[in-house]
Design an enzyme around this catalytic site. Sequence first.
Site, PDB file in Angstrom:
ATOM      1  N   LEU A  78       1.402  -1.216   7.473  1.00 53.13           N
ATOM      2  CA  LEU A  78       0.941  -0.715   8.782  1.00 53.13           C
ATOM      3  C   LEU A  78      -0.393  -0.014   8.606  1.00 53.13           C
ATOM      4  O   LEU A  78      -0.455   1.177   8.305  1.00 53.13           O
ATOM      5  CB  LEU A  78       1.988   0.221   9.386  1.00 53.13           C
TER       6      LEU A  78
ATOM      7  N   GLU B  90      -6.530  -4.484   1.535  1.00 57.54           N
ATOM      8  CA  GLU B  90      -7.306  -4.551   2.779  1.00 57.54           C
ATOM      9  C   GLU B  90      -8.539  -5.457   2.652  1.00 57.54           C
ATOM     10  O   GLU B  90      -8.716  -6.388   3.439  1.00 57.54           O
ATOM     11  CB  GLU B  90      -7.728  -3.127   3.195  1.00 57.54           C
TER      12      GLU B  90
ATOM     13  N   GLU C 192       0.832  -1.203   0.000  1.00 54.46           N
ATOM     14  CA  GLU C 192       0.000   0.000   0.000  1.00 54.46           C
ATOM     15  C   GLU C 192       0.869   1.257   0.000  1.00 54.46           C
ATOM     16  O   GLU C 192       0.439   2.320  -0.415  1.00 54.46           O
ATOM     17  CB  GLU C 192      -0.914  -0.017   1.229  1.00 54.46           C
TER      18      GLU C 192
HETATM   19  P1  AHM Z   1      -4.648   3.548   6.255  1.00 51.89           P
HETATM   20  O1  AHM Z   1      -4.343   2.314   5.452  1.00 51.89           O
HETATM   21  O2  AHM Z   1      -4.128   4.801   5.625  1.00 51.89           O
HETATM   22  O3  AHM Z   1      -4.239   3.401   7.685  1.00 51.89           O
HETATM   23  O4  AHM Z   1      -6.252   3.775   6.206  1.00 51.89           O
HETATM   24  C1  AHM Z   1      -7.104   2.738   6.474  1.00 51.89           C
HETATM   25  C2  AHM Z   1      -7.788   2.981   7.799  1.00 51.89           C
HETATM   26  C3  AHM Z   1      -8.444   1.728   8.297  1.00 51.89           C
HETATM   27  O5  AHM Z   1      -7.622   1.084   9.214  1.00 51.89           O
HETATM   28  C4  AHM Z   1      -9.707   2.231   8.947  1.00 51.89           C
HETATM   29  O6  AHM Z   1     -10.740   1.277   8.903  1.00 51.89           O
HETATM   30  C5  AHM Z   1     -10.051   3.450   8.141  1.00 51.89           C
HETATM   31  O7  AHM Z   1      -8.827   3.928   7.623  1.00 51.89           O
HETATM   32  C6  AHM Z   1     -10.687   4.526   8.953  1.00 51.89           C
HETATM   33  O8  AHM Z   1     -11.052   5.579   8.131  1.00 51.89           O
HETATM   34  P2  AHM Z   1     -11.924   6.820   8.640  1.00 51.89           P
HETATM   35  O9  AHM Z   1     -11.021   7.608   9.501  1.00 51.89           O
HETATM   36  O10 AHM Z   1     -12.352   7.523   7.394  1.00 51.89           O
HETATM   37  O11 AHM Z   1     -13.100   6.267   9.408  1.00 51.89           O
HETATM   38 MG    MG Z   2      -4.450   0.499   5.185  1.00 57.77          MG
END
Ligand code: AHM
Ligand code: MG
Length: 337
Positions: free
Chosen positions: A115, A282, A91
């Site tokens: 992460l 994810e 990612e």
């Molecule tokens: P990231 O991969 O940048 O950490 O984003 C994914 C995260 C998930 O862990 C979580 O479910 C989501 O973003 C939460 O998003 P929001 O803050 O819009 O609810």
């Molecule tokens: Mg993520």
Amino acid sequence: MHPITVTEHLLLHQKKSPMATGQFTSLLNELILSAKVISREVNKAGLGDILGETGEQNASGDTVKRLDEFAHRILVHRMERAGVLCAMASEEQADVIQIPAKFPKGEYILVMDPLDGSSNIEANVSIGTIFSIYRSQAKDLDRDMDLSDLLQKGSEQVAAGYFIYGSSTVMVYTTGRGVHGFTLDPSVGEFLLSFSDVQTPDQGKIYSVNEAYWHYWDGTTQRVVSAFKDPNSDLGRLYSLRYIGSLVADFHRNLLYGGVFMYPTDYRDPKNPKGKLRLLFEAAPLAKIAEEAGGMATDGVNRILDLDPRELHQRTPLFIGSRRDVQKVKDIYEQGS
Ligand code: AHM
Ligand code: MG
């Protein structure tokens, strides 16, 4: 009783599979070692200057926290040397990651979110590494892998899993023969079996969604979310709202207790027209685990594992968890507005 370590568990399972060459077990062992290193850094993160943002953005445009970058680098460094992969995707990187010619190659492809949930790092909230393993369809592994070699349906995954760095470090994985969970015993540095063949409750009592986006949802999505707080719904029970904002942690809790996690399309939000979560990094790995545990995962209409990815960083709406709860979501989308 002598607790089973993850290595013993992997070897036992390897013996049961006539296809097993040991390559796959080495792959998981290398992942486990990487996760132990990440876990150590996450645990001591508050102590050093490793906390904070790098000031850069990752392939999806999110601000990169330093630990994201560390987790990505440690995974790439270890996994490219493992001799079991022909390509990777992360990612944190826009394109396919090739295995340098100086290292031996293998038939597997690793797709990972190094992460996840990193916006929670500073607050000591659980975060995690998500992984997904595919077999290469290419005959010639010596050539560089193309994007098309990586764009496989989730149903093609050979294995999927995650590590949670929380109050303890936990690993959950499936190879299509049950979902198994292990807890890291820091005193011996080993993951010990804490549950095997986990089955998620057929119906949960928890719904998890960022309800602040209510006004970004269409009427059907609003009805989906409303169903879980309607005392007269045919779901027949009162649900609780639990939302950590860290997918691995929200998913893991719901896997064990039952419930539904939702990240719908918020089509009026120009930043995330298809929701926020990524199909390959994810949604697909967690969908494989959910189904293997007796649950379901859908984008509202289609099974997540049947979606045909067109881009590496493709986003998808995600509704995942207990079978009866996800079916309710599907039923409402099928009825439409
Ligand atoms: P990231 O991969 O940048 O950490 O984003 C994914 C995260 C998930 O862990 C979580 O479910 C989501 O973003 C939460 O998003 P929001 O803050 O819009 O609810
Ligand atoms: Mg993520």
